[in-house]
Design an enzyme around this catalytic site. Structure first.
Site, mmCIF file in Angstrom:
data_model
loop_
_atom_site.group_PDB
_atom_site.id
_atom_site.type_symbol
_atom_site.label_atom_id
_atom_site.label_comp_id
_atom_site.label_asym_id
_atom_site.label_seq_id
_atom_site.Cartn_x
_atom_site.Cartn_y
_atom_site.Cartn_z
ATOM 1 N N MET A 200 -4.439 5.074 -5.455
ATOM 2 C CA MET A 200 -3.615 4.174 -4.712
ATOM 3 C C MET A 200 -2.221 4.682 -4.874
ATOM 4 S SD MET A 200 -6.057 2.656 -6.279
ATOM 5 C CE MET A 200 -5.520 1.271 -7.573
ATOM 6 N N CYS B 222 0.792 -1.281 0.042
ATOM 7 C CA CYS B 222 -0.019 0.093 0.070
ATOM 8 C C CYS B 222 0.787 1.312 -0.148
ATOM 9 C CB CYS B 222 -0.953 0.196 1.069
ATOM 10 S SG CYS B 222 -1.822 1.498 1.287
#
Length: 404
Positions: free
Chosen positions: A324, A109
């Site tokens: 993201m 992430c």
């Protein structure tokens, strides 16, 4: 009805910190604080993290857990002293599925990467003597899921992490201190076709055959996170869409999942499309378009002249509310390489930075690409994010969460 005390043991209490990193948030743990069974990968760890988040939840609300019932807020992080020379901490990231019993460990992430630096400093992983009284400190993070280095430049004020500031990040409501992230050698150097290059098929653009959809031009890149890029116009979009335009439409979501699954096979990530449900976190699928005016989800007007291109990306089967961080690395990298769909949408040519429009606003990411022995390489991608501790203390989970 007899009451059996042993069936109702007290909840486990596990030290944890709830952090926002970029446009995501998650529950951070020190490896040593986890129950012994969860200190190693496996079913006990997965069961614990799912229970912390509140998954699997057929109501898709995460009412009985720390999750936020979106891919951006259904995340856990485990931090430990680094096993790698020249690094400060190891960072392991788990994406928790919302309505199924599944933890995906296959990727990073990028947004939560921002919070790893401040967490490492605040939790004693960095010797105080190394910190400046005021300035920035480069926390060297080993991203254990993908085996990559991330340098997190954390602002320090009076010897402590500076969290407040006036840096604004689209997709985050309040300003905070700016943290510069450097993703070092972000492309995949693994085995496979294309000699482990960042383009697993060996091509900048492929013809991707998707039954029921057609044959689409696609750029499939492995930088930051494996990503399949297609042109918005080829699938009936403009690139200015917000979440509501797509996320309530099962047919559209099924189309994106089909594109993702067939792209994953061509990228060598899975052998057959039937394996795609067990690999939800990677690859990502995104669509690109040339600049256009649009209104962001906050109501802010974004003018075509402010951006180089439009990008929309899906995460865990839904259109993402912003972008993201790992996909931003993929965007910046692909934009730096003439001939990709991303570069074409931005007007073509070589560039060292790109500003793209996403549903929440804009984001700038820098990447410098060069050709070495006929293969494209990118040494680093750079972007600014922010992070903030939301809560710290301990999370509670029922004692029967852990097997045994």
């Amino acid at each position: 009805m007899t009451h059996h005390p042993q069936r109702h043991a007290p909840q486990l209490r596990i030290p944890a910190t709830y952090l926002r990193g970029g446009t995501s948030k998650g529950v951070f743990f020190r490896l040593d604080d986890l129950p012994a069974a969860a200190q190693v990968p496996g079913t006990a760890r997965d069961a614990l993290l799912m229970r912390v988040i509140g998954s699997p939840d057929p109501y898709a609300k995460h009412t009985d857990g720390m999750g936020g019932a979106t891919s951006s807020t259904s995340k856990c992080v485990i931090i430990s002293k680094s096993t790698q020379p020249g690094h400060d901490v190891d960072y392991l990231y788990g994406q928790i599925a919302i309505d199924t019993a599944f933890v995906d460990w296959s990727g990073n992430c990028g947004n939560l990467s921002t919070a790893v630096g401040p967490f490492a400093i605040a939790n004693g992983f960095i010797d105080k003597a190394r910190l400046p009284e005021n300035g920035t400190f480069p926390v060297r993070v080993w991203q254990a899921n993908i085996g990559k280095t991330i340098v997190c430049h954390v602002p320090i004020a009076n010897g402590e992490v500076q969290e407040t500031g006036d840096f604004e990040l689209d997709g985050v409501t309040f300003p905070a201190a700016e943290i510069v992230l450097e993703f070092i050698d972000p492309a995949d150097e693994g085995e496979g076709e294309g000699g482990g290059s960042m383009f697993p098929t060996g091509n900048l653009v492929d013809d991707l055959e998707v039954p029921g959809v057609g044959t689409l031009k696609a750029t499939m890149i492995n930088a930051g996170i494996p990503t399949v890029f297609v042109n918005a116009a080829d699938i009936g979009y403009t690139g200015t869409e917000l979440q509501d335009a797509i996320n309530g439409n099962p047919d559209e979501l099924a189309m994106f999942e089909a594109i993702r699954a067939h792209g994953a096979v061509l990228m060598g990530l899975i052998k057959h499309v039937s394996e795609a449900p067990k690999r939800q976190h990677t690859p990502k699928v995104a669509f690109v378009a040339p600049p256009a005016d649009y209104t962001a989800s906050s109501g802010k007007r974004i003018a075509a002249g402010e951006i180089d291109l439009l990008v929309r990306a899906l995460s865990m089967g839904k259109l993402h509310h912003a972008m993201m961080g790992t996909a931003a690395v993929a965007i910046g990298t692909a934009a730096a390489i003439p001939g990709t769909l991303v570069s074409d949408a931005a007007g073509g040519g070589a560039r060292t930075a790109v500003r793209f429009g996403h549903p929440s606003g804009t984001l700038r990411v820098g990447a410098e690409a060069a050709q070495v022995d006929g293969q494209w390489v990118v040494r680093k991608a750079v972007m600014s994010r922010s992070a903030r501790v939301l809560m710290e203390g301990a999370v509670r989970v029922p004692a029967d969460t852990l097997p045994g």
